[in-house]
Design an enzyme around this catalytic site. Structure first.
Site, PDB file in Angstrom:
ATOM      1  N   GLU A   1       1.042 -12.132  -2.593  1.00 31.31           N
ATOM      2  CA  GLU A   1      -0.419 -12.183  -2.399  1.00 31.31           C
ATOM      3  C   GLU A   1      -1.177 -11.894  -3.694  1.00 31.31           C
ATOM      4  O   GLU A   1      -2.374 -12.149  -3.781  1.00 31.31           O
ATOM      5  CB  GLU A   1      -0.847 -11.202  -1.285  1.00 31.31           C
TER       6      GLU A   1
ATOM      7  N   ILE B   1       5.486  -3.614  -7.559  1.00 37.37           N
ATOM      8  CA  ILE B   1       4.686  -2.408  -7.814  1.00 37.37           C
ATOM      9  C   ILE B   1       5.301  -1.257  -7.020  1.00 37.37           C
ATOM     10  O   ILE B   1       5.206  -1.219  -5.801  1.00 37.37           O
ATOM     11  CB  ILE B   1       3.215  -2.619  -7.400  1.00 37.37           C
ATOM     12  N   ARG B   2       5.943  -0.357  -7.724  1.00 35.19           N
ATOM     13  CA  ARG B   2       6.665   0.747  -7.067  1.00 35.19           C
ATOM     14  C   ARG B   2       7.417   0.208  -5.838  1.00 35.19           C
ATOM     15  O   ARG B   2       7.307   0.722  -4.733  1.00 35.19           O
ATOM     16  CB  ARG B   2       5.701   1.866  -6.676  1.00 35.19           C
TER      17      ARG B   2
ATOM     18  N   ARG C   1      12.821   3.401  -0.922  1.00 30.69           N
ATOM     19  CA  ARG C   1      11.456   3.332  -1.464  1.00 30.69           C
ATOM     20  C   ARG C   1      11.469   3.559  -2.972  1.00 30.69           C
ATOM     21  O   ARG C   1      12.332   4.247  -3.494  1.00 30.69           O
ATOM     22  CB  ARG C   1      10.572   4.395  -0.818  1.00 30.69           C
TER      23      ARG C   1
ATOM     24  N   CYS D   1       6.131  -5.390   0.422  1.00 32.91           N
ATOM     25  CA  CYS D   1       6.262  -4.077  -0.221  1.00 32.91           C
ATOM     26  C   CYS D   1       6.188  -2.945   0.808  1.00 32.91           C
ATOM     27  O   CYS D   1       7.135  -2.767   1.566  1.00 32.91           O
ATOM     28  CB  CYS D   1       5.228  -3.952  -1.340  1.00 32.91           C
TER      29      CYS D   1
ATOM     30  N   GLY E   1       0.856  -1.181   0.000  1.00 32.22           N
ATOM     31  CA  GLY E   1       0.000   0.000   0.000  1.00 32.22           C
ATOM     32  C   GLY E   1       0.885   1.222   0.000  1.00 32.22           C
ATOM     33  O   GLY E   1       1.895   1.255  -0.700  1.00 32.22           O
ATOM     34  N   GLU E   2       0.533   2.168   0.806  1.00 31.99           N
ATOM     35  CA  GLU E   2       1.310   3.407   0.902  1.00 31.99           C
ATOM     36  C   GLU E   2       1.909   3.461   2.308  1.00 31.99           C
ATOM     37  O   GLU E   2       1.202   3.676   3.293  1.00 31.99           O
ATOM     38  CB  GLU E   2       0.376   4.591   0.626  1.00 31.99           C
ATOM     39  N   SER E   3       3.221   3.277   2.375  1.00 29.71           N
ATOM     40  CA  SER E   3       3.838   3.100   3.701  1.00 29.71           C
ATOM     41  C   SER E   3       3.732   4.355   4.571  1.00 29.71           C
ATOM     42  O   SER E   3       3.617   4.246   5.799  1.00 29.71           O
ATOM     43  CB  SER E   3       5.299   2.679   3.550  1.00 29.71           C
TER      44      SER E   3
ATOM     45  N   HIS F   1       5.011  -8.892  -4.289  1.00 37.45           N
ATOM     46  CA  HIS F   1       3.646  -9.162  -3.818  1.00 37.45           C
ATOM     47  C   HIS F   1       3.214 -10.613  -4.069  1.00 37.45           C
ATOM     48  O   HIS F   1       2.418 -10.846  -4.991  1.00 37.45           O
ATOM     49  CB  HIS F   1       2.653  -8.245  -4.542  1.00 37.45           C
TER      50      HIS F   1
HETATM   51  N1  GLN Z   1       5.851   2.636  -3.023  1.00 34.99           N
HETATM   52  C1  GLN Z   1       5.057   2.292  -1.876  1.00 34.99           C
HETATM   53  C2  GLN Z   1       5.619   2.917  -0.616  1.00 34.99           C
HETATM   54  O1  GLN Z   1       6.738   3.362  -0.627  1.00 34.99           O
HETATM   55  C3  GLN Z   1       5.006   0.788  -1.697  1.00 34.99           C
HETATM   56  C4  GLN Z   1       4.318   0.185  -2.887  1.00 34.99           C
HETATM   57  C5  GLN Z   1       3.550  -1.061  -2.598  1.00 34.99           C
HETATM   58  O2  GLN Z   1       3.318  -1.438  -1.453  1.00 34.99           O
HETATM   59  N2  GLN Z   1       3.107  -1.701  -3.654  1.00 34.99           N
HETATM   60  O3  GLN Z   1       4.945   2.973   0.366  1.00 34.99           O
END
Ligand code: GLN
Length: 204
Positions: A185, A147-148, A115, A87, A55-57, A183
């Site tokens: 999952e 993913i990112r 990140r 992630c 998600g978004e840390s 990921h």
């Molecule tokens: N780029 C996100 C972060 O730095 C992590 C991306 C993800 O969990 N898929 O929080």
């Protein structure tokens, strides 16, 4: 797969933000273990292990602090509760984040992470990654969905490196804490989740 009585195990999934539902499906439908979504310290007290989703840390870290879940999770970790981050979850477990000393993390793994580390042009990609889950076991190819994604730039010697991609560390474990930059999952492959469930002490 686990040899213990899975009917007594309840795996918590941090559900403040991010892809927690994908972890829930994987654990319930493919590993065959009960799960509970965790949003409060009270809910944390009812689970045997905790997954920190992607998600978004920054968002997840701030929400954890606001709710007091950061302290509660650290306390449970000290008592031996297994933790598994993917992630953003890996970032939240790390002690340090490159260039972001102010971003809140749990600081439970003595690693430094960068990140969004694979660069803008390749925001997301998939690759087959050799993963060695057990020190005495084989290296097995697994589909890595990135993913990112972050990667790990520095590990203390007590941290085991489970996988590298393009020379970068993308999966680590220290005792009962497992952290993966990609990921699992989001695939059909339950091997990493099953390995995590195996880290849960046998229910008494
Ligand atoms: N780029 C996100 C972060 O730095 C992590 C991306 C993800 O969990 N898929 O929080």
């Amino acid at each position: 797969m686990s040899h213990k009585d899975l009917s007594r195990v309840n795996v918590g999934i941090l559900a403040l933000q991010g892809d927690f539902e994908a972890h829930q499906r994987m654990l319930e439908e493919r590993v065959g273990v009960a799960t509970s979504l965790v949003r409060t310290p009270r809910e944390l007290a009812t689970v045997d292990a905790l997954v920190l989703p992607g998600g978004e840390s920054t968002t997840i870290g701030k929400l954890m602090e606001r709710i007091g879940l950061d302290r509660a999770i650290r306390e449970r970790a000290q008592q031996g509760m297994p933790l598994f981050g993917t992630c953003a979850g890996l970032i939240l477990l790390a002690q340090d984040i490159e260039g972001r000393p102010e971003q809140p993390t749990l600081g439970l793994l003595p690693i430094t992470v960068a990140r969004n580390a694979f660069g803008r042009q390749v925001d997301s990609f998939e690759a087959d990654i050799p993963v060695q889950l057990r020190p005495d076991g084989p290296s097995e190819l697994m589909r890595g969905v990135f993913i990112r994604a972050p990667y790990v730039t520095c590990v203390e010697p007590e941290v085991q490196i489970l996988a590298r991609f393009q020379g970068k560390v993308v999966a680590v474990r220290q005792e009962r804490i497992l952290a993966i930059a990609f990921h699992p999952e989001l695939t059909d492959d339950p091997r990493i989740h099953a390995f995590f469930v195996d880290l849960i002490p046998a229910a008494s």
